[in-house]
Design an enzyme around this catalytic site. Sequence first.
Site, PDB file in Angstrom:
ATOM      1  N   GLU A 191      18.848  21.171 -25.993  1.00 54.39           N
ATOM      2  CA  GLU A 191      19.490  20.845 -27.509  1.00 54.39           C
ATOM      3  C   GLU A 191      18.459  21.069 -28.222  1.00 54.39           C
ATOM      4  O   GLU A 191      17.294  20.930 -28.108  1.00 54.39           O
ATOM      5  CB  GLU A 191      19.965  19.543 -27.322  1.00 54.39           C
ATOM      6  CG  GLU A 191      18.868  18.571 -26.984  1.00 54.39           C
ATOM      7  CD  GLU A 191      18.489  17.798 -27.980  1.00 54.39           C
ATOM      8  OE1 GLU A 191      18.671  18.059 -29.123  1.00 54.39           O
ATOM      9  OE2 GLU A 191      17.730  16.925 -27.784  1.00 54.39           O
ATOM     10  N   ARG A 192      18.935  21.387 -29.543  1.00 57.90           N
ATOM     11  CA  ARG A 192      17.782  21.802 -30.569  1.00 57.90           C
ATOM     12  C   ARG A 192      17.734  20.603 -31.588  1.00 57.90           C
ATOM     13  O   ARG A 192      16.913  20.571 -32.601  1.00 57.90           O
ATOM     14  CB  ARG A 192      18.671  23.049 -31.319  1.00 57.90           C
ATOM     15  CG  ARG A 192      18.328  24.192 -30.426  1.00 57.90           C
ATOM     16  CD  ARG A 192      16.896  24.713 -30.406  1.00 57.90           C
ATOM     17  NE  ARG A 192      16.892  26.042 -29.603  1.00 57.90           N
ATOM     18  CZ  ARG A 192      16.366  26.185 -28.350  1.00 57.90           C
ATOM     19  NH1 ARG A 192      16.025  24.846 -27.853  1.00 57.90           N
ATOM     20  NH2 ARG A 192      16.261  26.915 -27.810  1.00 57.90           N
ATOM     21  N   GLU A 193      18.424  19.659 -31.692  1.00 61.18           N
ATOM     22  CA  GLU A 193      18.620  18.645 -32.735  1.00 61.18           C
ATOM     23  C   GLU A 193      17.082  17.744 -32.624  1.00 61.18           C
ATOM     24  O   GLU A 193      16.622  17.406 -33.643  1.00 61.18           O
ATOM     25  CB  GLU A 193      19.600  17.405 -32.264  1.00 61.18           C
ATOM     26  CG  GLU A 193      20.775  17.820 -32.407  1.00 61.18           C
ATOM     27  CD  GLU A 193      21.704  18.443 -31.218  1.00 61.18           C
ATOM     28  OE1 GLU A 193      21.108  18.596 -30.276  1.00 61.18           O
ATOM     29  OE2 GLU A 193      22.982  18.547 -31.389  1.00 61.18           O
ATOM     30  N   GLN A 228      14.539  16.228 -35.890  1.00 65.60           N
ATOM     31  CA  GLN A 228      14.073  14.915 -35.672  1.00 65.60           C
ATOM     32  C   GLN A 228      12.697  14.776 -35.955  1.00 65.60           C
ATOM     33  O   GLN A 228      11.883  13.979 -36.434  1.00 65.60           O
ATOM     34  CB  GLN A 228      14.464  14.245 -34.421  1.00 65.60           C
ATOM     35  CG  GLN A 228      16.061  14.009 -34.280  1.00 65.60           C
ATOM     36  CD  GLN A 228      16.723  13.673 -32.970  1.00 65.60           C
ATOM     37  OE1 GLN A 228      15.927  13.925 -32.155  1.00 65.60           O
ATOM     38  NE2 GLN A 228      17.683  12.757 -33.078  1.00 65.60           N
ATOM     39  N   CYS A 285      17.652   8.581 -30.416  1.00 58.24           N
ATOM     40  CA  CYS A 285      18.622   7.946 -29.705  1.00 58.24           C
ATOM     41  C   CYS A 285      18.373   7.796 -28.218  1.00 58.24           C
ATOM     42  O   CYS A 285      18.986   7.157 -27.564  1.00 58.24           O
ATOM     43  CB  CYS A 285      19.931   8.735 -29.786  1.00 58.24           C
ATOM     44  SG  CYS A 285      20.056  10.422 -29.135  1.00 58.24           S
TER      45      CYS A 285
END
Length: 477
Positions: A114-116, A120, A47
Amino acid sequence: MPLLSLVASHADQDLETIARLSEGHVGLPERLLKDPDIHGIVSLATCNRFELYLDVDQEADLDVVRNAVVESVTQDAQVGTDTARAAFRMLSGRTVAEHLFAVVAGLDSAVIGEREIAGQARRALGSAQAHHHATGSLIRLFETAARTGKDVGSSTTLGARGRSIVSVALDLAADIASAPLAGSTALVIGTGAYAGATVASLRERDCTDIRVYSGSGRAAAFVAKRGGTAVDAAGLRDAIADADVIVGCSGSRRRVTPEQLSSALPDGRQVTVVDLALSRDFEPEVADLPGVELITLESVRMAAPSEATLPVLQAMDIVSRAAEDFHAKQAARDVDGAIIALRQHTMAVLETELERVRAQHGCTAAADEVEFAMRRMVKSLLHVPTVRAKEMAARGEQDTYIEGLRAVYGIEPVARAAKRAEAAASMPAVHPVELPRQATGTDDAEPVTATPTTASAMPALVDLDASVDGPSCPFRP
């Protein structure tokens, strides 16, 4: 083989440009791999970034490769060549690893820590492996990045608060409403991994009424796994009218206009719209409607809390050391082809001479002694050049060593590019079957060949013709 990266991220580009650049990323690897200078590619599209990692030929002109990539990107993306060339930063050498390791560790995210992004990157590599686009060097690069991210997570307090883009956006929504989201009604548009993270965060905040709508008809399957209430096209208008917060993460090609949203909202209704799709689910002008507050990815980026300095510095040190180690090992592997070529050349000369000895003396004890002595001598002669190759590679001087071999012996390093297909075929893929689109906004984590389900009611409010809810920013809750 040298590694090259082309990077366009939120750090130096607006999100609209990134969205346009990543539009044609699905077919990009197949086109680029037709270039003899490019042996492998992994694309990381999320994103807030679009990054291409390439394994290129040893003799390739990196500027020529960059221009070829930019030209290929612009075939599908709605940007001009000059815009695309200006948007991409080119990284090579150690900086490729250092950048990717920082990205996976969360140091380069809009929400630091952040870990997202780790998930990905893992899925990006899995997709490249499944389609045989990744080389050994790219696989090692991404696997080392994953290990480095885990080291940062276990060795520092970076990201300990569990912040993510979704959590920051929902905190903003609560702040705007001047009340917690507990007991409120939420409508989530989209059923991809991003929507899954949203539903999980809403539950953490005790949101009691979560409704989910999917333009491609997958809401029922989604809520069966994650909870909530599925909304079909006929019930969408009522769901909007009841909602305290609407979260858009479908990434559909059509945006909801102010007129469409206004027609579904009762007079005097206060609602917060959270648009988490990179390609935008709502027109920016919906913010001008009475009683409507709009939160976008840009809003989240500006509101993201800063991390303490010490954990960031500690994480940067881990990333730097990991990148240095990876670069040294990669340089050593790059010189392996030269060592193999030297050994093959020397052994070929040896075998020729041994054939002459056997032809002259036959299978005698004297011939055996000569062969033994000659093999020992060759082994001794190869020892120093082999050691020197490793030493020069560690200093980043492998090209000088290779040029020396060319000048003295007239031999070329053994090319590893020819083994790419064989190695990829034997490498177990992370996703051995059909893969979801790994890209920018959100997606339903369905195969790209999924058949759309069309609804008849309220067709103008959302794009019901999309085969998926939109391109993907696959966050993992």
